[in-house]
Design an enzyme around this catalytic site. Structure first.
Site, mmCIF file in Angstrom:
data_model
loop_
_atom_site.group_PDB
_atom_site.id
_atom_site.type_symbol
_atom_site.label_atom_id
_atom_site.label_comp_id
_atom_site.label_asym_id
_atom_site.label_seq_id
_atom_site.Cartn_x
_atom_site.Cartn_y
_atom_site.Cartn_z
ATOM 1 N N ASP A 1 -26.394 45.765 -2.911
ATOM 2 C CA ASP A 1 -27.344 44.676 -2.708
ATOM 3 C C ASP A 1 -27.529 44.356 -1.231
ATOM 4 O O ASP A 1 -26.608 43.848 -0.587
ATOM 5 C CB ASP A 1 -26.820 43.447 -3.460
ATOM 6 C CG ASP A 1 -27.668 42.221 -3.251
ATOM 7 O OD1 ASP A 1 -28.880 42.379 -3.038
ATOM 8 O OD2 ASP A 1 -27.102 41.119 -3.292
ATOM 9 N N ASP B 1 -35.084 43.768 0.091
ATOM 10 C CA ASP B 1 -33.928 43.476 -0.757
ATOM 11 C C ASP B 1 -33.818 44.441 -1.927
ATOM 12 O O ASP B 1 -34.614 44.405 -2.858
ATOM 13 C CB ASP B 1 -34.029 42.045 -1.272
ATOM 14 C CG ASP B 1 -32.813 41.617 -2.081
ATOM 15 O OD1 ASP B 1 -31.818 42.355 -2.101
ATOM 16 O OD2 ASP B 1 -32.862 40.532 -2.682
#
Length: 417
Positions: free
Chosen positions: A111, A303
């Protein structure tokens, strides 16, 4: 995944976990309606799993796609490893790491929207009857585990997880970090059904954001790898396959999965991978005929832990109106047969377009769910999630604090078992 703690001054961002929850909920509703009417590089391969309508119907209450295939580490060139994974609906990509001595395998979301590594406590999972669908870390089985009394808590948009800091050996492919500080999480129940459903497909989260975003200011995985001297370069690259496998490279990029040269944009805030954005244009990218231009938002966060394109409510509503999209729950659907213009993000003077077909997540009859979502907390920035990263191979240049984009190239992973 966007995270924040009670001490953090960073704004709470929309959680990828919540985004995926809405995505799967809506996709399943639509489907049910249809049924009724180099040597120092580490490569993590990601595979999308095909699922039948029967499988989808069984998982109507889940928020993460089930991981049903066996994860196997494949050997390759020195310093290179491939890990076989599965994901669903192009909305979640995850990989496997090893923790402790002897190593215990844990599935994590890689992430770029957070910076901490946490893994679940195996004993706590057992107490909550979660070991049947999750892999926990059992500290007593590791000869190199070191406990800390310092408490850990991180808040995601979908809820908190908490536990204690600890240290142990971490391995990602052939890359090893000794005595690394991470969180041993005792309480995952704050994530709700995202984690407790039998089909939940991740165990922990490995953050690839910058150190300033780290809860507790503990070193990040990239900081530790760079300090160890193992990386060929302090960069990592993402290829997210469209209905196929994907790949994460630590220590470099893989030219097999992009074409042309990278166009770099400097990071303006070294917490998230946040870059300046000139404007957003809606219309025909090929003819440069634009119906609408938006310039209120001045930045974008790249992201890997967010499935969709996420933006401020007023801008998303304006774009949805041009697309002819209808809002259901927190997602938008469009008529698949209607013409759909492109969404173009201008970054450092260069246009990056997502056409109507590339924006579609799932089709059910004449209706298509698109990868666009509004967020009240995204007041002056956008989040470029997996919808964007499937179109463009992204090089996260950690050393030079810049992000590079190149056109992604699809490639089969049929050689993996």
């Amino acid at each position: 995944l966007k995270s924040f703690s009670s001490k953090s001054k960073l704004p709470a961002q929309p959680s990828a976990l919540a985004t995926m929850a809405f995505t799967r909920f809506l996709l399943l509703l639509l489907l049910r309606a249809e049924l009724a009417a180099s040597s120092d590089l580490f490569r993590v391969s990601l595979q999308k799993q095909k699922r039948s309508y029967k499988d989808l119907d069984k998982s109507a209450s889940m928020n993460f796609a089930p991981l049903l295939t066996t994860l196997e580490t494949q050997s390759g060139d020195a310093g290179v490893a491939n890990v076989r994974l599965a994901n669903s609906f192009n909305t979640q990509y995850s990989g496997e790491i090893e923790v402790g001595t002897p190593p215990q395998r844990i599935r994590v979301v890689f992430d770029t929207g957070s910076s901490n590594l946490w893994v679940p406590n195996g004993r706590s999972l057992a107490q909550n009857s979660l070991l049947s669908n999750h892999k926990g870390f059992f500290s007593k089985l590791s000869e190199t585990f070191k406990f800390s009394v310092e408490k850990f808590k991180i808040q995601y948009g979908s809820g908190p997880v908490s536990g204690s800091y600890c240290s142990d050996n971490i391995q990602i492919g052939d890359l090893k970090i000794s005595n690394f500080t991470f969180a041993h999480v005792d309480d995952v129940l704050g994530l709700g059904s995202l984690y407790t459903q039998p089909s939940s497909s991740f165990d922990g989260i490995l953050g690839l954001g910058f150190g300033s975003l780290s809860v507790g200011q503990v070193p990040t995985v990239m900081q530790a790898l760079n300090a160890s001297g193992q990386l060929q370069e302090p960069v990592f690259g993402f290829f997210l396959g469209d209905n196929e496998d994907g790949q994460l490279v630590l220590g470099g990029v893989d030219p097999a999965y992009y074409r042309g040269n990278f166009s770099f944009v400097p990071v303006i805030s070294a917490g998230y991978w946040e870059i300046a954005m000139d404007e957003i244009k809606i219309g025909s990218a090929s003819s440069e005929s634009w119906f609408m231009k938006l310039s209120k938002s001045q930045s974008a966060i790249v992201d890997s832990g967010t499935s969709l394109l996420v933006g401020p409510e007023d801008e998303v509503q304006a774009i949805a109106a041009v697309l002819g999209a209808q809002k259901i729950q927190n997602l938008y659907v469009v008529d698949c047969l209607a013409a759909s213009p492109s969404i173009t993000f201008t970054l450092s003077g260069k246009d990056y377009s997502i056409n109507g077909q590339e924006l579609i997540l799932q089709q059910s009859g004449d209706w298509c769910v698109i990868g666009l979502q509004a967020s009240a907390s995204a007041t002056a920035h956008w989040i470029l999630g997996d919808v964007f990263m499937r179109k463009y191979y992204v090089q996260f240049d950690w050393g030079n604090k810049q992000v590079g984009f190149a056109k992604a190239v699809s490639r089969s992973f049929d050689h993996l078992v």
